[in-house]
Scaffold this motif. Structure first.
Motif, PDB file in Angstrom:
ATOM      1  N   GLY A 297       0.890  -1.032   0.045  1.00  0.00           N
ATOM      2  CA  GLY A 297      -0.108  -0.035   0.134  1.00  0.00           C
ATOM      3  C   GLY A 297       0.929   1.205   0.027  1.00  0.00           C
ATOM      4  N   VAL A 298       2.020   1.205   0.072  1.00  0.00           N
ATOM      5  CA  VAL A 298       3.017   2.323   0.068  1.00  0.00           C
ATOM      6  C   VAL A 298       2.754   3.280  -1.257  1.00  0.00           C
ATOM      7  N   ARG A 299       2.801   2.655  -2.244  1.00  0.00           N
ATOM      8  CA  ARG A 299       2.788   3.574  -3.393  1.00  0.00           C
ATOM      9  C   ARG A 299       1.458   4.001  -3.640  1.00  0.00           C
ATOM     10  N   GLU A 300       0.167   3.343  -3.309  1.00  0.00           N
ATOM     11  CA  GLU A 300      -0.961   3.953  -3.526  1.00  0.00           C
ATOM     12  C   GLU A 300      -1.158   5.077  -2.568  1.00  0.00           C
ATOM     13  N   LEU A 301      -0.866   4.989  -1.256  1.00  0.00           N
ATOM     14  CA  LEU A 301      -0.787   5.983  -0.346  1.00  0.00           C
ATOM     15  C   LEU A 301      -0.161   7.182  -0.827  1.00  0.00           C
ATOM     16  N   PHE A 302       1.294   6.952  -1.077  1.00  0.00           N
ATOM     17  CA  PHE A 302       1.879   8.316  -1.622  1.00  0.00           C
ATOM     18  C   PHE A 302       1.274   8.989  -2.832  1.00  0.00           C
ATOM     19  N   ASP A 303       0.706   8.196  -3.750  1.00  0.00           N
ATOM     20  CA  ASP A 303      -0.121   8.786  -4.815  1.00  0.00           C
ATOM     21  C   ASP A 303      -1.335   9.678  -4.347  1.00  0.00           C
ATOM     22  N   ALA A 304      -1.880   8.909  -3.180  1.00  0.00           N
ATOM     23  CA  ALA A 304      -3.137   9.695  -2.646  1.00  0.00           C
ATOM     24  C   ALA A 304      -2.644  11.086  -1.797  1.00  0.00           C
TER      25      ALA A 304
ATOM     26  N   ARG B 261      -0.577  17.210  -0.625  1.00  0.00           N
ATOM     27  CA  ARG B 261       0.104  17.531   0.891  1.00  0.00           C
ATOM     28  C   ARG B 261       1.622  17.253   0.379  1.00  0.00           C
ATOM     29  N   THR B 262       2.487  17.616   1.263  1.00  0.00           N
ATOM     30  CA  THR B 262       3.760  17.573   1.286  1.00  0.00           C
ATOM     31  C   THR B 262       4.337  16.167   1.718  1.00  0.00           C
ATOM     32  N   LEU B 263       5.075  15.542   1.072  1.00  0.00           N
ATOM     33  CA  LEU B 263       5.530  14.135   1.261  1.00  0.00           C
ATOM     34  C   LEU B 263       7.168  13.969   1.541  1.00  0.00           C
ATOM     35  N   ALA B 264       7.516  13.384   2.632  1.00  0.00           N
ATOM     36  CA  ALA B 264       8.973  13.241   2.962  1.00  0.00           C
ATOM     37  C   ALA B 264       9.296  12.110   3.560  1.00  0.00           C
ATOM     38  N   ILE B 265      10.418  11.372   3.291  1.00  0.00           N
ATOM     39  CA  ILE B 265      11.251  10.423   4.148  1.00  0.00           C
ATOM     40  C   ILE B 265      12.321  11.096   4.977  1.00  0.00           C
ATOM     41  N   VAL B 266      11.985  10.801   6.299  1.00  0.00           N
ATOM     42  CA  VAL B 266      12.864  11.231   7.222  1.00  0.00           C
ATOM     43  C   VAL B 266      13.536  10.156   8.088  1.00  0.00           C
TER      44      VAL B 266
ATOM     45  N   LEU C 198       9.913   5.391  -5.585  1.00  0.00           N
ATOM     46  CA  LEU C 198       8.987   6.211  -4.578  1.00  0.00           C
ATOM     47  C   LEU C 198       9.047   7.722  -4.944  1.00  0.00           C
ATOM     48  N   ASP C 199       9.861   8.148  -5.663  1.00  0.00           N
ATOM     49  CA  ASP C 199       9.578   9.564  -6.037  1.00  0.00           C
ATOM     50  C   ASP C 199       8.678   9.916  -6.802  1.00  0.00           C
ATOM     51  N   PRO C 200       8.187  11.300  -6.927  1.00  0.00           N
ATOM     52  CA  PRO C 200       8.837  12.461  -6.528  1.00  0.00           C
ATOM     53  C   PRO C 200       8.747  12.602  -4.995  1.00  0.00           C
ATOM     54  N   LEU C 201       9.415  13.229  -4.054  1.00  0.00           N
ATOM     55  CA  LEU C 201       9.372  13.428  -2.894  1.00  0.00           C
ATOM     56  C   LEU C 201       9.650  14.749  -2.714  1.00  0.00           C
ATOM     57  N   ASP C 202       9.105  15.655  -1.626  1.00  0.00           N
ATOM     58  CA  ASP C 202       9.280  17.027  -1.324  1.00  0.00           C
ATOM     59  C   ASP C 202      10.774  16.990  -0.461  1.00  0.00           C
TER      60      ASP C 202
END
Length: 219
Positions: free
Chosen positions: A92-99, A105-110, A127-131
């Motif tokens: 579900g990661v890709r689907e949630l990232f797309d949503a 909303r801003t999306l980041a990996i920390v 997993l890109d694009p990421l903010d």
């Protein structure tokens, strides 16, 4: 539940990929078996910490049986195959990232992982694009459980931590996020099934549940 509708900051290990299972195995087989002098550390003591701070922690608490250079080099060698070949993307990661992107909303990996390790996962699983991508090694402050990495991430995005949602799985990571002032979501899985994650503001057991929490305005 009043969930901020600003940035969503994802920890990587144990949230986006199932790497904690492999890191725990590595700890059992080498770190706790050969690299310390005595004692039996629990995985949660070091999970979520930057690997270079794990050495310092183990040295102070248990004594180390290998030089720092060998310890770090062994971690780095292990990471290449772990992220490049072994880990799987959480369902579900890709689907949630797309949503999240579609919601504006801003999306980041920390993460406490090195930037090069994060990049392996980003490229392998698309997993890109990421903010924003921020590794703890890129800030001149102590890593998790200290709050600095999440404070820095929010600042780079031009936000207050209270405007951010952080998704974490480890005791140290959750503590870091909570202490920063972010709304903290604990991601429960098999590797942390028995841990006390109650410091978090909310808990989910799948990315479907996480999507409902983040994007269902009635949640």
């Amino acid at each position: 539940m009043d969930v901020p509708d600003g940035a969503v900051l994802f920890d990587m290990d144990g949230v986006l990929v199932d790497s904690e299972t492999y890191w725990h195995r590595f700890e059992d087989e080498w770190v706790f078996a050969e690299a310390i002098e005595s004692g039996s550390p629990a995985h949660e003591e070091v999970t979520g910490m930057p690997y270079y701070e794990i050495y310092d922690y183990l040295d102070a608490e248990y004594g180390t049986a290998v030089p720092r250079e060998r310890f770090l080099a062994t971690y780095e060698e292990r990471a290449e195959s772990l992220y490049g070949e072994q880990v799987a993307l959480t369902a579900g990661v890709r689907e949630l990232f797309d949503a999240i992107r579609a919601d504006g909303r801003t999306l980041a990996i920390v993460s406490s992982a090195r930037r090069s390790w994060i990049n392996i996962v980003r490229e392998r699983f698309g997993l890109d694009p990421l903010d924003l991508v921020l590794s703890a090694e890129e800030i001149d402050e102590p890593g998790k459980p200290e709050p600095h990495v999440y404070e820095h991430a929010a600042a780079e995005l031009g936000l207050d931590p209270a405007e951010c949602v952080v998704v974490e799985d480890s005791v140290n990571g959750i503590e870091s996020a909570v202490r920063s002032g972010a709304f903290t979501v604990a991601f429960r899985s098999t590797h942390n099934a028995d841990l006390d994650l109650s410091r978090a503001d909310a808990e989910v057991g799948s990315f479907e549940e996480l999507r409902a929490l983040l994007l269902d305005r009635a949640a």
